[in-house]
Write a protein that holds these residues in place. Structure first.
Motif, mmCIF file in Angstrom:
data_model
loop_
_atom_site.group_PDB
_atom_site.id
_atom_site.type_symbol
_atom_site.label_atom_id
_atom_site.label_comp_id
_atom_site.label_asym_id
_atom_site.label_seq_id
_atom_site.Cartn_x
_atom_site.Cartn_y
_atom_site.Cartn_z
ATOM 1 N N GLN A 63 0.617 -1.090 -0.226
ATOM 2 C CA GLN A 63 0.142 -0.035 0.271
ATOM 3 C C GLN A 63 0.960 1.326 -0.109
ATOM 4 O O GLN A 63 0.719 2.070 -0.641
ATOM 5 C CB GLN A 63 -0.775 0.053 1.368
ATOM 6 N N GLY A 96 2.280 1.766 -3.204
ATOM 7 C CA GLY A 96 1.120 2.422 -4.234
ATOM 8 C C GLY A 96 1.274 3.808 -3.819
ATOM 9 O O GLY A 96 1.091 4.789 -5.063
ATOM 10 N N ASP A 128 -3.916 8.901 -1.072
ATOM 11 C CA ASP A 128 -5.124 8.376 -1.934
ATOM 12 C C ASP A 128 -5.948 9.278 -2.110
ATOM 13 O O ASP A 128 -6.574 10.347 -1.678
ATOM 14 C CB ASP A 128 -5.654 7.274 -0.715
ATOM 15 N N VAL A 178 -5.491 3.604 -4.068
ATOM 16 C CA VAL A 178 -5.170 2.492 -3.677
ATOM 17 C C VAL A 178 -5.785 1.615 -2.737
ATOM 18 O O VAL A 178 -6.058 2.191 -1.792
ATOM 19 C CB VAL A 178 -3.722 2.623 -3.039
ATOM 20 N N ARG A 195 -3.922 -0.482 -7.828
ATOM 21 C CA ARG A 195 -4.103 0.949 -7.991
ATOM 22 C C ARG A 195 -4.902 1.230 -9.158
ATOM 23 O O ARG A 195 -4.840 0.827 -10.358
ATOM 24 C CB ARG A 195 -2.727 1.559 -8.363
ATOM 25 N N ASN A 230 -0.572 -1.131 -11.845
ATOM 26 C CA ASN A 230 0.147 -1.650 -10.645
ATOM 27 C C ASN A 230 1.748 -1.547 -11.049
ATOM 28 O O ASN A 230 2.444 -1.745 -9.837
ATOM 29 C CB ASN A 230 -0.198 -3.135 -10.436
#
Length: 566
Positions: free
Chosen positions: A110, A113, A442, A476, A499, A533
């Motif tokens: 995460q 990401g 995010d 994400v 993602r 990704n």
């Protein structure tokens, strides 16, 4: 300093170790003796990993002690047992392990990401029940190397976590082995806190502060006096109106706010300085397990002195004073003392209620939270009256208040708001409007659109449609262990972190999570999306990006703030 990561399969294991100073990489594949020799050469180095406190360090220690990596991996991953319980002599293995994971709810993938990095996972299944082929081994090495390099990136972003802990060891002349401790464990050690041999069983024998003066809102005091007699006191809550604002009193701090509030004028954010540590000191609410309570006061006072002098040494001392309250509710920590934790929390809430009661006739309460209140003055000249009221409260309660001035408040609720100062600077809190960073990134374009709308009056369309940076549109998502797998359209996915980007292409599908054969929607994801990704840094927005999906979400959040229907 060494950065490391283990990968364990049914019949194989490997570890990649990168020396931060020399950039040299060391890889060991099913080579117990080679790894043990390397450890012996580097046993005095600091080993850094992500989640290594709970996993990787025990794989290494198991190999050193003659166990197979598969045994300890099964113990931790399948049986979900803590690694330290596997073998009682693990503690004898010297390992200066530093875990850079600061949020147990965020996986390494995460964070990768959020930074826009490649989050593709190895195609080699960890369920493989045979020896891996040479090609598979090479793929896993590449995957593992990538994770070690990402751990180094995260370390760099969170360097203050490491430097403050190292500085703390130096300040208290502690051996390097304590680098492996959590902040709460380190706090207990520095304060020489040890739990008594006999449990106290007095968790709900809390008392109210002897300086408390509440005349109007006595029903709150009645709640805490009676709650202890219920079979499950922590399940009890008390909702009530305080100064015209809905509040909930429970066990985690006072919370109240005017819903969907928008106002301009003269606002004061009144915070209690270092509230919980001050309560522990002034009202003897510190854990009774602390051998010398005067040491806690000394640490607090030293930290204040350093903070006023803008001395960086204040940061490590903050670890000790701020970590103590939470540790008092941790039954595995030497500071564990739930009675004192309740005294701190209830004392803090009721003293703040005391302050609200005194301020109420002279200003408008906008919100209250764990350690402060936000009020709107009827006139700027009322500042001196409010200051006098606060001064009386400070002298009586032995707490210290800090003021910050604002001219505009946009507030959805107690957890989501923007405070704007006269010079245009602002403070924001909440998922909708918080200031993002590389490790918490995010749907950044949506946050940016909402904030710019409220701060600068820029319509969200302008912010969103003028952005060409793909990274800013990322969402994400992680499929938790409660679900069996993710499904993209009709295709079962092997990864668990994605993602995603909203798409107008009808050939794209929806990403869903599946449990017991039932698929369900993932929060804040579009009904049609495309997945990227690999590394998206520097990528431009493709023509199929659905700008309107992000605009709709931004408008919804703006309306949520203002209390308007969609």
């Amino acid at each position: 300093m060494l950065f490391y990561d283990f990968e364990v399969f049914h019949d194989d294991w490997l570890v990649v170790i990168i020396d931060a100073a020399t950039k040299q990489e060391h890889t060991f594949i099913n080579d117990e003796q080679g790894l043990i020799d390397f450890y012996n050469e580097h046993r005095n180095d600091i080993w850094v990993g992500y989640n290594s406190r709970h996993y990787d360090q025990y794989i290494l220690k198991a190999i050193i002690c003659g166990f197979s990596p598969q045994e300890i991996n099964h113990w931790i991953i399948v049986k979900r047992e803590p690694g330290w319980k596997f073998f009682r002599d693990f503690w004898k293995i010297q390992l200066f392990n530093f875990d850079i994971m600061t949020n147990k709810f965020r996986s390494l993938k995460q964070l990768e990401g959020f930074m826009g990095h490649d989050i593709r996972e190895t195609s080699v299944s960890f369920e493989t029940m045979r020896k891996l082929t040479d090609e598979e081994i090479q793929e896993v090495i590449k995957y593992c190397r990538h994770d070690v390099q990402e751990t180094m990136h995260i370390f760099a972003e969170n360097i203050d976590e490491f430097t403050s802990q190292m500085e703390l060891l130096k300040m208290f002349d502690l051996p390097l082995r304590h680098i492996s401790k959590t902040k709460a464990q380190l706090s207990a050690f520095i304060l020489d806190a040890k739990q008594p041999n006999i449990p106290r069983n007095d968790e709900f024998n809390y008392t109210l502060p002897d300086t408390l003066q509440i005349n109007k809102y006595t029903e709150v005091l009645d709640f805490y006096k009676s709650a202890k007699s219920f079979p499950e006191p922590y399940a009890e809550i008390f909702p009530t109106d305080i100064a015209g604002v809905p509040h909930i009193f429970a066990w985690g701090g006072i919370h109240g706010a005017r819903q969907n509030y928008y106002g301009e004028g003269y606002f004061l954010l009144i915070d209690v300085a270092s509230y919980y540590p001050a309560l522990m000191i002034e009202y003897d609410y510190l854990s009774r397990n602390v051998k010398n309570p005067a040491k806690f006061r000394e640490i607090r006072d030293t930290r204040i002195k350093y903070k006023l002098a803008e001395d960086k040494r204040q940061a490590p001392l903050k670890i000790v004073i701020n970590g103590t309250y939470g540790a008092m509710k941790d039954k595995y920590n030497g500071l564990y003392d739930p009675l004192q934790a309740n005294n701190v929390c209830i004392g803090g809430m009721t003293l703040l209620l005391d302050l609200i009661e005194k301020l109420e006739p002279y200003c408008q309460l906008i919100q209250s939270n764990t350690d402060g209140v936000l009020v709107k003055l009827n006139h700027p000249d009322d500042y001196y009256l409010i200051d006098d009221i606060c001064y009386e409260w400070e002298q009586r309660t032995r707490m210290e208040l800090e003021f910050e001035e604002y001219v505009k408040v946009i507030q959805k609720d107690v957890n989501n708001y923007i405070l704007i100062a006269e010079n245009g600077k602002y403070y924001s809190k909440g998922a909708y409007v918080k200031k993002l960073n590389p490790l918490d990134n995010d749907l950044p374009i949506v946050n940016e659109a909402v904030v710019k709308y409220f701060i600068d009056g820029i319509e969200p369309e302008e912010t969103i449609f003028n952005c060409t940076e793909l990274l800013k549109f990322q969402k994400v998502v992680k499929i938790s262990s409660k679900y069996e797998y993710a499904r993209y359209g009709i295709r079962r996915m092997s990864e668990n972190v994605f993602r995603v980007f909203a798409s107008i292409d009808k050939n794209d599908a929806e990403l869903l999570k599946v449990r017991d054969g039932l698929a369900s929607k993932i929060g804040y994801t579009p009904d049609r999306c495309f997945i990227v990704n690999d590394d998206v840094r520097g990528m431009k927005v493709p023509s199929k990006l659905d700008y309107w999906w992000y605009l709709d979400l931004a408008n919804k959040r703006i309306n949520d703030f203002l209390g308007h229907e969609d």
